[in-house]
Design an enzyme around this catalytic site. Sequence first.
Site, PDB file in Angstrom:
ATOM      1  CD  GLN A 100      -3.304  -1.335   2.411  1.00  0.00           C
ATOM      2  OE1 GLN A 100      -2.481  -0.456   3.463  1.00  0.00           O
ATOM      3  NE2 GLN A 100      -4.666  -1.392   1.897  1.00  0.00           N
ATOM      4  CB  SER A 127      -3.296   4.612  -4.032  1.00  0.00           C
ATOM      5  OG  SER A 127      -3.854   2.931  -4.273  1.00  0.00           O
ATOM      6  CG  ASP A 187      -1.392   1.592  -5.272  1.00  0.00           C
ATOM      7  OD1 ASP A 187      -1.327   2.277  -6.213  1.00  0.00           O
ATOM      8  OD2 ASP A 187      -2.572   1.055  -4.914  1.00  0.00           O
TER       9      ASP A 187
END
Length: 378
Positions: free
Chosen positions: A126, A132, A129
């Site tokens: 995460q 994102s 990323d």
Amino acid sequence: MRIAVLRERAERESRVALTPETARKFIALGADVAVEAGAGQNAAISDADYVEAGASVTSRAQAAEGADIVLAVQAPPPDDLQGAKPGAMVAAIFDPFGRQDRVQGYATAGLEALAMELMPRITRAQSMDVLSSQSNLAGYKSVLLAANAYGRAFPMMMTAAGTVSAARVFIMGVGVAGLQAIATARRLGAQVSATDVRSATREQIQSLGAKPVFVENVEGIEGEGSGGYASEMSEEYRAAQAELVSSHIARQDIVITTALIPGRPAPRLISDSQIASMKAGSVIYDLAAAQGGNVEGSRADEAVTIHGVTVIGHANTAGLLAADASALYARNLFNFFSAFWDEESGRPQLDEEIGDAIRLTRGGAVVHPQLVGQSPPD
């Protein structure tokens, strides 16, 4: 270990892949960092800031000379990296399915291309990323740009001269960008509704105070693809959604579309006839304009008027917030390399789960499973 950062040459690209903060962190790992002069100027980072952080600032050719790792936002032409070491890693956004010729160029040059936009959406990745982090800013900025193009106020205002009604905002696609767009539109005082092909987003929409708009009891509603990305919806669902959206969109003042499918053109969400049903003066912001567009007739980096509706969509919306976008992108890159940094060898050692997911080329060949055996488009 030498890390090189070049000034971005792509049109309208204002971001940079390294900040003084991440330069210090790479140097703390034992790396030498070289930055092309002027690399950060569009993101409010001066050459002196990099020097203060411990990096060397030099020419483009000298920065790339002997590089083991090259960091970039948009992948630079392979010819710009002729001085890099054989097998050097290049971490950037590659658009590998749309630019297979560039991928082949990296293979021919003997470079290891790492497409950061292919980062798997798993828990441990995460913080790496880039899609994102950039989509979050793009979703926020899209609402501000739509509000600026809209000739009326967003919040309800009660005045002595009468009441101004709140703007109605409809978000199509509730990924990272869509969720941020919902939150931003709500903060501006709009009445917000949203839809997505993944039914699991209903609770997310409601948690932000927006109204969920979903097709019910139709096959294909889940739309959940691999790796946490949305998949292409079924034909039956597409037809049902079009009917629902047509009735809902006609009452909206602002519509923001965010739908993208990795490796494929952006799905068409709004047709010309649906635009015609909207009130004159309404605004549509197409966040997928650069990938073919969610909206019929939209053109990247142009504001077009269709049936009295303003349709806009920048090719690089996150880049309009260059300083913050660069800071987040640079942290994504550092988080990626530092997670695999081997202290003994003084270099990153990628694993299979993440390394194989993003690696396009290695050893003079194209190695990504989705690209192997494919010829570049004419």
